[in-house]
Design an enzyme around this catalytic site. Structure first.
Site, PDB file in Angstrom:
ATOM      1  N   ASP A 168       5.629  -6.418   3.257  1.00 19.00           N
ATOM      2  CA  ASP A 168       5.614  -5.760   4.563  1.00 19.00           C
ATOM      3  C   ASP A 168       4.352  -4.903   4.642  1.00 19.00           C
ATOM      4  O   ASP A 168       4.054  -4.140   3.715  1.00 19.00           O
ATOM      5  CB  ASP A 168       6.860  -4.886   4.739  1.00 19.00           C
ATOM      6  CG  ASP A 168       6.920  -4.248   6.120  1.00 19.00           C
ATOM      7  OD1 ASP A 168       7.402  -4.900   7.048  1.00 19.00           O
ATOM      8  OD2 ASP A 168       6.470  -3.094   6.263  1.00 19.00           O
ATOM      9  N   ILE A 169       3.583  -5.054   5.733  1.00 24.59           N
ATOM     10  CA  ILE A 169       2.388  -4.212   5.911  1.00 24.59           C
ATOM     11  C   ILE A 169       2.846  -2.819   6.321  1.00 24.59           C
ATOM     12  O   ILE A 169       3.570  -2.655   7.305  1.00 24.59           O
ATOM     13  CB  ILE A 169       1.448  -4.816   6.967  1.00 24.59           C
ATOM     14  CG1 ILE A 169       0.956  -6.186   6.498  1.00 24.59           C
ATOM     15  CG2 ILE A 169       0.259  -3.887   7.228  1.00 24.59           C
ATOM     16  CD1 ILE A 169       0.055  -6.899   7.487  1.00 24.59           C
ATOM     17  N   ASN A 173      -1.627  -0.972  15.431  1.00 25.37           N
ATOM     18  CA  ASN A 173      -1.629  -1.465  16.819  1.00 25.37           C
ATOM     19  C   ASN A 173      -1.805  -0.328  17.824  1.00 25.37           C
ATOM     20  O   ASN A 173      -2.563  -0.442  18.791  1.00 25.37           O
ATOM     21  CB  ASN A 173      -0.320  -2.212  17.115  1.00 25.37           C
ATOM     22  CG  ASN A 173      -0.314  -3.623  16.554  1.00 25.37           C
ATOM     23  OD1 ASN A 173      -1.363  -4.232  16.358  1.00 25.37           O
ATOM     24  ND2 ASN A 173       0.864  -4.142  16.288  1.00 25.37           N
ATOM     25  N   ASP A 190      -3.964  -7.953  14.876  1.00 26.47           N
ATOM     26  CA  ASP A 190      -3.977  -9.391  14.586  1.00 26.47           C
ATOM     27  C   ASP A 190      -4.961  -9.718  13.464  1.00 26.47           C
ATOM     28  O   ASP A 190      -4.679 -10.558  12.597  1.00 26.47           O
ATOM     29  CB  ASP A 190      -4.357 -10.185  15.842  1.00 26.47           C
ATOM     30  CG  ASP A 190      -3.234 -10.219  16.874  1.00 26.47           C
ATOM     31  OD1 ASP A 190      -2.104  -9.796  16.543  1.00 26.47           O
ATOM     32  OD2 ASP A 190      -3.497 -10.673  18.009  1.00 26.47           O
ATOM     33  N   GLU A 205       5.340  -8.244  10.870  1.00 23.71           N
ATOM     34  CA  GLU A 205       4.395  -7.944   9.796  1.00 23.71           C
ATOM     35  C   GLU A 205       5.018  -8.172   8.420  1.00 23.71           C
ATOM     36  O   GLU A 205       4.520  -7.705   7.410  1.00 23.71           O
ATOM     37  CB  GLU A 205       3.888  -6.500   9.904  1.00 23.71           C
ATOM     38  CG  GLU A 205       4.925  -5.419   9.691  1.00 23.71           C
ATOM     39  CD  GLU A 205       5.669  -5.029  10.957  1.00 23.71           C
ATOM     40  OE1 GLU A 205       6.328  -3.981  10.927  1.00 23.71           O
ATOM     41  OE2 GLU A 205       5.601  -5.756  11.967  1.00 23.71           O
TER      42      GLU A 205
END
Length: 224
Positions: free
Chosen positions: A107-108, A115, A124, A150
């Site tokens: 997971d980022i 964002n 992106d 993500e």
């Protein structure tokens, strides 16, 4: 013709049947058995070349359609449906061959902040860079899929706990070291957290693999 069409490895093979038989019944039989085209002898070379070109275009179109149906268009990783299919296949293989299967859930971290701060275009780009790093650190037969926004799922056949940890940690370090240039801003850096689990000979149900990965991922985030 029937044998070739029945082999899954030949799904993109196009068959042009060349025959001295010229009756409509022969043509219909050939097409019914799986031929994609039928040319009678004597044939004109230019016509054959044109038909080959048409077949080539059809194959390329089918490959593109297959790519968009099975891959995440942004990152090039497998999409959710396909990575879950791959997981099921490898879990069944693990049961059958009595081997180990490693699963990593990435997971980022704080992705929403990326964002919100820099816009979705930069977000992106971060997803694409992240996917590229992971795919550069795995074996040809390992599978990476975009599981959620993500979140990425990595399926590692025939691997033990220590090597699974090494793969996850190597990816984590490389992600942390990346700097993505942003006009009029300092370069973007971000981190990722990972949860792993390994089963032997399918001794854990698939849903339990997810539960353990998710718990380990939550613990990693909780501990920073």
């Amino acid at each position: 013709c029937e044998t070739i069409k029945a082999d899954p490895r030949c799904k993109n093979v196009k068959i042009i049947m060349l025959s001295a038989k010229s009756r409509d019944a022969d043509r219909e039989k050939a097409l019914a058995l799986g031929a994609d085209d039928f040319i009678t002898k004597p044939f004109v070379a230019d016509e054959l070349r044109v038909r080959l070109k048409v077949g080539e275009r059809i194959i390329e179109q089918e490959k593109r359609l297959e790519f968009y149906a099975n891959k995440d268009s942004l990152t090039g990783a497998w999409n959710r449906r396909m990575i879950l299919n791959h997981l099921k296949e490898e879990w069944e293989r693990s049961q059958r061959d009595k081997t180990e299967l490693g699963v990593v859930l990435f997971d980022i971290d704080l992705f929403k902040n990326i964002n919100d701060t820099y816009g979705h275009q930069v977000g992106d780009e971060a997803l694409k860079v992240f996917s590229s790093i992971i795919q550069g650190n795995i074996r040809p037969y390992d599978k990476l899929g975009r599981y959620g926004g993500e979140e990425f799922l990595l399926v590692l056949p025939n691997i033990n706990v220590e090597k699974t940890k090494q793969v996850a940690e190597r990816c984590r370090i490389q992600v942390e070291s990346v700097r993505i240039p942003i006009p009029q801003h300092t370069p973007l850096s971000f981190t990722t957290s990972a949860g792993i689990t390994v089963c032997h000979a399918g001794d854990l149900p698939i849903n339990e693999l997810f539960i353990q990965c998710d718990k380990a991922l939550y613990k990693a985030k909780e501990q920073g």
